[in-house]
Design a protein around this motif. Structure first.
Motif, PDB file in Angstrom:
ATOM      1  N   ARG A   5       0.858  -1.187   0.000  1.00 51.29           N
ATOM      2  CA  ARG A   5       0.000   0.000   0.000  1.00 51.29           C
ATOM      3  C   ARG A   5       0.892   1.233   0.000  1.00 51.29           C
ATOM      4  O   ARG A   5       1.817   1.336   0.811  1.00 51.29           O
ATOM      5  N   HIS A  26       0.697   7.708  -9.198  1.00 46.04           N
ATOM      6  CA  HIS A  26      -0.425   7.273  -8.363  1.00 46.04           C
ATOM      7  C   HIS A  26      -1.558   6.706  -9.217  1.00 46.04           C
ATOM      8  O   HIS A  26      -2.077   5.612  -8.948  1.00 46.04           O
ATOM      9  N   GLN A  34      -3.254  -1.609  -7.624  1.00 46.92           N
ATOM     10  CA  GLN A  34      -2.499  -1.444  -6.381  1.00 46.92           C
ATOM     11  C   GLN A  34      -3.148  -0.370  -5.522  1.00 46.92           C
ATOM     12  O   GLN A  34      -3.628   0.647  -6.028  1.00 46.92           O
ATOM     13  N   GLN A  35      -3.156  -0.569  -4.220  1.00 44.82           N
ATOM     14  CA  GLN A  35      -3.732   0.422  -3.317  1.00 44.82           C
ATOM     15  C   GLN A  35      -2.773   1.598  -3.191  1.00 44.82           C
ATOM     16  O   GLN A  35      -1.640   1.455  -2.747  1.00 44.82           O
ATOM     17  N   SER A  36      -3.246   2.777  -3.596  1.00 43.35           N
ATOM     18  CA  SER A  36      -2.406   3.960  -3.617  1.00 43.35           C
ATOM     19  C   SER A  36      -3.243   5.176  -3.252  1.00 43.35           C
ATOM     20  O   SER A  36      -4.369   5.326  -3.713  1.00 43.35           O
ATOM     21  N   GLU A  37      -2.674   6.034  -2.398  1.00 40.06           N
ATOM     22  CA  GLU A  37      -3.321   7.291  -2.024  1.00 40.06           C
ATOM     23  C   GLU A  37      -2.354   8.436  -2.263  1.00 40.06           C
ATOM     24  O   GLU A  37      -1.136   8.251  -2.269  1.00 40.06           O
ATOM     25  N   ARG A  75      -1.303   3.913   7.752  1.00 35.23           N
ATOM     26  CA  ARG A  75      -2.236   3.115   6.947  1.00 35.23           C
ATOM     27  C   ARG A  75      -1.585   2.573   5.682  1.00 35.23           C
ATOM     28  O   ARG A  75      -2.242   1.900   4.896  1.00 35.23           O
ATOM     29  N   ALA A  76      -0.317   2.905   5.458  1.00 40.42           N
ATOM     30  CA  ALA A  76       0.394   2.487   4.251  1.00 40.42           C
ATOM     31  C   ALA A  76       1.559   1.577   4.599  1.00 40.42           C
ATOM     32  O   ALA A  76       2.003   1.516   5.757  1.00 40.42           O
ATOM     33  N   ASP A  77       2.072   0.882   3.600  1.00 42.73           N
ATOM     34  CA  ASP A  77       3.266   0.062   3.775  1.00 42.73           C
ATOM     35  C   ASP A  77       4.531   0.833   3.417  1.00 42.73           C
ATOM     36  O   ASP A  77       5.624   0.484   3.884  1.00 42.73           O
ATOM     37  N   THR A  99       6.838   2.629   9.084  1.00 41.12           N
ATOM     38  CA  THR A  99       6.589   2.833   7.658  1.00 41.12           C
ATOM     39  C   THR A  99       7.792   3.522   7.021  1.00 41.12           C
ATOM     40  O   THR A  99       8.124   4.658   7.372  1.00 41.12           O
TER      41      THR A  99
END
Length: 354
Positions: A5, A26, A34-37, A75-77, A99
């Motif tokens: 993430r 992004h 892929q989970q991306s913010e 909340r991210a990797d 992180t």
């Protein structure tokens, strides 16, 4: 195993170099599932009010901003910090966090770390990053030598754009339609200049060089910034303001002009090249990664309006079809987003598995 993430951090929501790369990367990661913010450190008065990027706090190093960044990073990797203003924020906010962050060096560090004190401070922050991505192999070498970064922490990942967003004009009719849509004259050669109207971008040089060109040559400047009120354009100069999408201007123009005193690998040169537009540019930073003299455009020394004028005259008088085709082929081979995004996914996997 699932892809990590990702949280992309930009300075503010404006559509500028580092921000454009962050947004494009992004969007491409999201397209791949892929989970991306993406989030901005602080607001900016020149940003589009309708921009969807959330803002973390009132200023880049405000305590509220840093705490909000730390919470978002949890909340991210992995966090990707795009541009020099995000480096300190991530180094401080993520201190002691689980992180890791990757820093993307966009500009020329020789320009923005001129003093010894600034070099020491930036070096300390760079050593906090799990990896540093340089947009040119020359930039990677500067980072290694200037800040004693170990080679294993450095990765070269070029600036990139999606080719399908910057296709060349299909023919004279589409070129004429692009000019009409921007309110530009239908006749005569058109030189495009795109960037922030700020001291380091030197829009004054663009005006000075253009003033020496034949009377049928038009100049269109797209951008906003602190020098806007100081510019004194002539009757053949068109100030377009900031463009949400610069692609129509590339299709409308005959060549791109870049006059900066400092750059990394400018996204506008990549966009123009993908659109089949040759360029005249100052030979600063790693501009020569994109502009190959005599092949995809021409280079001049910085701060030399006479040299810019001569290069513009030369390119305007040339058969630009070959230049444009070579520029597009070079950009597709080296700066296309699809290939670069794959390299980014590999790096992000490596960082999160350490």
């Amino acid at each position: 195993m699932a892809e990590p993430r990702v949280l992309h951090v930009i300075t503010d929501p404006r559509a500028r170099g580092a921000q454009r790369l962050a947004r494009d990367l992004h969007a491409e990661l999201v397209r791949r599932g892929q989970q991306s913010e993406l989030t901005a450190l602080h607001p900016h008065p020149d940003a589009d009010p309708g921009d969807p990027a959330p803002v973390l706090g009132p200023s880049r190093h405000h305590p509220r901003t840093l705490w909000a960044l730390r919470r978002a990073a949890a909340r991210a990797d992995v966090v990707v910090a795009h541009g020099s203003s995000t480096l300190q924020a991530c180094a401080v906010a993520l201190l002691g966090s689980r992180t890791p962050f990757v820093y993307v060096n966009i500009g020329d560090p020789r320009h923005w770390t001129a003093s010894a004190a600034r070099r020491l401070r930036v070096g300390a922050f760079l050593h906090r990053a799990a990896a540093v991505a340089a947009i040119s192999p020359h930039a990677a070498e500067v980072l290694r030598e200037r800040f004693r970064l170990p080679a294993r922490r450095l990765r070269t990942l070029p600036n990139a754009r999606a080719a399908d967003r910057f296709r060349p004009a299909a023919g004279p009719a589409e070129k004429a339609a692009a000019r009409a849509g921007l309110g530009l004259p239908a006749e005569g050669p058109l030189v495009a200049w795109i960037g922030a109207l700020s001291p380091e971008k030197r829009p004054d040089l663009a005006l000075a060089a253009h003033a020496r060109l034949p009377e049928d040559v038009q100049l269109a400047l797209a951008g906003e910034g602190p020098l806007r009120a100081e510019l004194a354009p002539g009757p053949r100069t068109h100030l377009l303001g900031p463009l949400a999408d610069p692609a129509p201007l590339y299709r409308a123009a005959d060549l791109l002009l870049l006059t900066s005193d400092s750059e990394g690998v400018p996204g506008v040169l990549i966009e123009a090249a993908l659109a089949g537009l040759p360029a005249v540019a100052t030979d600063v930073g790693w501009v020569s990664d994109v502009v190959r003299p005599g092949e995809t455009g021409l280079l001049t020394p910085p701060d030399d309006p006479a040299a810019l004028t001569e290069a513009l005259r030369t390119l305007l008088a040339a058969d630009r079809t070959g230049y444009g085709a070579a520029a597009r082929a070079h950009a597709l081979a080296h700066f296309e987003l699809d290939v670069v995004a794959t390299g980014w996914q590999q790096l992000l996997r490596e960082v999160t598995r350490r």
